[in-house]
Design a protein around this motif. Structure first.
Motif, PDB file in Angstrom:
ATOM      1  N   VAL A  65       5.835   1.814   5.049  1.00  0.00           N
ATOM      2  CA  VAL A  65       4.739   0.546   5.070  1.00  0.00           C
ATOM      3  C   VAL A  65       3.459   1.421   4.419  1.00  0.00           C
ATOM      4  O   VAL A  65       2.152   0.678   4.350  1.00  0.00           O
ATOM      5  N   ALA A  66       3.543   2.816   4.065  1.00  0.00           N
ATOM      6  CA  ALA A  66       2.102   3.370   3.995  1.00  0.00           C
ATOM      7  C   ALA A  66       1.341   2.929   2.684  1.00  0.00           C
ATOM      8  O   ALA A  66       0.229   2.377   2.640  1.00  0.00           O
ATOM      9  N   LEU A  67       1.953   2.965   1.729  1.00  0.00           N
ATOM     10  CA  LEU A  67       1.276   2.702   0.396  1.00  0.00           C
ATOM     11  C   LEU A  67       1.177   1.017  -0.057  1.00  0.00           C
ATOM     12  O   LEU A  67       0.234   0.618  -0.819  1.00  0.00           O
ATOM     13  N   THR A  84     -13.361  -1.253   5.198  1.00  0.00           N
ATOM     14  CA  THR A  84     -12.753  -0.568   3.943  1.00  0.00           C
ATOM     15  C   THR A  84     -12.228   0.569   4.192  1.00  0.00           C
ATOM     16  O   THR A  84     -10.892   0.874   3.791  1.00  0.00           O
ATOM     17  N   ILE A  85     -13.013   1.342   5.137  1.00  0.00           N
ATOM     18  CA  ILE A  85     -12.641   2.810   5.245  1.00  0.00           C
ATOM     19  C   ILE A  85     -11.192   2.901   6.017  1.00  0.00           C
ATOM     20  O   ILE A  85     -10.364   3.964   5.118  1.00  0.00           O
ATOM     21  N   PRO A  86     -10.977   2.144   6.810  1.00  0.00           N
ATOM     22  CA  PRO A  86      -9.558   2.577   7.510  1.00  0.00           C
ATOM     23  C   PRO A  86      -8.313   2.161   6.551  1.00  0.00           C
ATOM     24  O   PRO A  86      -7.396   2.753   7.076  1.00  0.00           O
ATOM     25  N   LEU A  87      -8.588   1.257   5.715  1.00  0.00           N
ATOM     26  CA  LEU A  87      -7.620   0.756   4.835  1.00  0.00           C
ATOM     27  C   LEU A  87      -7.020   1.719   4.136  1.00  0.00           C
ATOM     28  O   LEU A  87      -5.790   2.086   3.915  1.00  0.00           O
ATOM     29  N   VAL A 100      -6.274   5.230   6.791  1.00  0.00           N
ATOM     30  CA  VAL A 100      -5.393   5.568   7.780  1.00  0.00           C
ATOM     31  C   VAL A 100      -4.000   6.295   7.051  1.00  0.00           C
ATOM     32  O   VAL A 100      -3.116   6.770   7.800  1.00  0.00           O
ATOM     33  N   LEU A 101      -3.943   6.412   6.004  1.00  0.00           N
ATOM     34  CA  LEU A 101      -3.103   6.940   5.093  1.00  0.00           C
ATOM     35  C   LEU A 101      -3.165   8.545   5.537  1.00  0.00           C
ATOM     36  O   LEU A 101      -2.260   9.450   5.431  1.00  0.00           O
TER      37      LEU A 101
END
Length: 500
Positions: A61-63, A228-231, A234-235
């Motif tokens: 689910v990461a990318l 936008t930053i967490p999008l 989170v990676l």
């Protein structure tokens, strides 16, 4: 729009709906082709461990998170037909690489790249919004998403049987996954020629710039940056987890962290480049929209779709270990969570259409999710299996309905940037999945379900404060602002000059 309308296949919009949900179904089938075959993989590949599969689940689910943002931008610029077709064909490559990978690195990297296929969801959402009117959009989006989401349930129900009976042997799981990839590539080619972007050329409205979402005020621009930053940030959780499990060196982790920071900075710069000139010039009143509603829907998708992705990834093994079932039986039972998609998600959109108050429906579903996961947290081997299945279905009913209600609202917020809003909200679903699946590696299933319930209740509170009922949500046509008309006139002028 009535439920019986979905059988009127000669109608252009209904035909488009069926073509699109089938595309989404196939991509979801491929996306979740690993979980039901997890035990088969462990038995046939002696160098794999349960912890490796948990890592793959996070990679799965990461990318999708950055992919949904990029795809959202591509949608607004190129249209969903081309984007969907290219996505299906290109993602068949990592799916085949995973099917026949014979090293840990090959499996890890191919699964990570394949996670981009999760962006397919927002493509179909945009395509459906181009074909249906505001008053019908809730049911249309819910039907598309519900029947398409069923791809994960179909994978859970069919792949173990296909691997065992059709192919057999230790490598049966490999051929089952490869088969799904080939079918997806073939349908991607077919979709290119079978559909158009809406009933006419005017249906697809392009934003002024697709590099970042347009906002209506300076305060909204700050909110957009913060959300936008967490999008991408989170990676960092994924990088930390991979390094912690010994699959990435310290140097490699530092490079990955720096890349994440660079992407975040780039996204912020793009937001500023797009919005500062617009805000300095002034946004006409008829072109403004509340970004707080977008933020609230980001939180709902974090809490409902994020929960679904996480639960679908762990539920087969949960039933297998808790009630001592075999892999095929556990997969069939776990599929009940996604099976409800066929009814619950279209119903969520339909209720949103019929109630006349999309905000109230959203709040009701989010509260129901919290109650459902509290009940699932109480499940253990002492509970009758049939009761556990009933609670799972009950919870899923609210999860899928909430997803339908979320995208019953999104197309009415700001038509011109529907792709980007869908992409952002959809990406937050995957942020939720990464967060929840990472937490799952440290807690018991009981604790895991309580944590998901807490996320749902927090989202309910955010919606109560921020979510606004969209104007014109039940109108005959979508609102067309003065800016929309200006963009359309400029595009027509350029087309006329090019034709000379």
């Amino acid at each position: 729009m009535k439920v019986s309308s979905v059988f009127k296949v000669k109608s252009p919009e209904i035909r488009a709906l069926h073509l699109t949900w089938i595309a989404f179904f196939i991509t979801f089938y491929v996306w979740f082709n690993m979980a039901p075959l997890a035990s088969s993989m462990l038995k046939s590949v002696d160098w794999l461990s349960p912890d490796d599969l948990k890592l793959f689940a996070i990679c799965n689910v990461a990318l999708t998170i950055p992919a949904r943002i990029i795809v959202g931008m591509a949608l607004d610029r190129f249209g969903p037909r081309r984007v969907f077709s290219i996505l299906m064909v290109s993602m068949s490559v990592p799916a085949l690489a995973f099917a026949f990978g014979d090293t840990m690195t090959q499996l890890l990297v191919s699964r990570l790249v394949l996670s981009s296929i999760g962006a397919s969801f927002v493509v179909g959402i945009h395509m459906t919004a181009l074909w249906f009117k505001p008053r019908d959009i809730g049911f249309a989006e819910g039907f598309y998403a519900g029947w398409g989401n069923f791809g994960s349930a179909a994978a859970a129900m069919s792949l173990p049987t296909i691997a065992i009976t059709m192919y057999g042997g230790a490598d049966g799981w490999r051929w089952a996954i490869a088969q799904s990839a080939i079918v997806m590539a073939a349908y991607g080619v077919y979709y290119w020629f079978a559909i158009t972007d809406g009933p006419d050329a005017k249906a697809h409205r392009k934003p002024r710039k697709a590099a970042a979402m347009e906002v209506s005020s300076w305060a909204d621009m700050i909110k957009l940056i913060l959300w936008t930053i967490p999008l991408v940030g989170v990676l960092g959780i994924l990088v930390w987890r991979i390094q912690n499990m010994g699959y990435l060196s310290t140097t490699g982790a530092v490079i990955a962290y720096l890349a994440i920071v660079a992407v975040v900075i780039y996204q912020i710069v793009q937001i500023l480049r797009v919005n500062v000139p617009i805000l300095k010039q002034g946004v006409p009143e008829d072109d403004k929209y509340p970004f707080s509603s977008v933020a609230a829907l980001n939180s709902t998708y974090f809490a409902n779709f994020g929960a679904e992705l996480a639960v679908v990834s762990m539920l087969p093994m949960f039933f297998e270990e808790t009630w001592g079932l075999n892999a095929a039986t556990a997969g069939l039972i776990a599929a009940s969570f996604a099976f409800v998609n066929l009814v619950a998600r279209p119903m969520g959109g339909l209720v949103s259409d019929r109630m006349g108050n999309r905000r109230f429906v959203m709040l009701s579903y989010m509260f129901g999710i919290g109650i459902g996961f509290v009940l699932m947290a109480m499940l253990d081997a002492s509970w009758p299996l049939i009761v556990a299945i009933a609670i799972t279905i009950f919870t899923s009913f609210f999860v899928q309905g909430a997803e339908g209600a979320t995208f019953g609202i999104i197309p009415s917020i700001k038509r011109r940037i529907t792709g980007q809003i869908s992409g952002m909200a959809g990406a937050y679903g995957n942020v939720g999945a990464v967060v929840y699946l990472t937490i799952f590696t440290f807690v018991t299933p009981t604790q895991f379900f309580y944590i998901i319930a807490t996320g749902a209740f927090l989202s309910w509170l955010i919606c109560l404060i921020w979510l606004k009922e969209p104007e014109g949500a039940f109108d005959e046509e979508y609102h067309v602002s003065s800016v929309d008309r200006m963009i359309e006139e400029q595009a027509a002028l350029k087309a006329g000059q090019a034709a000379r």
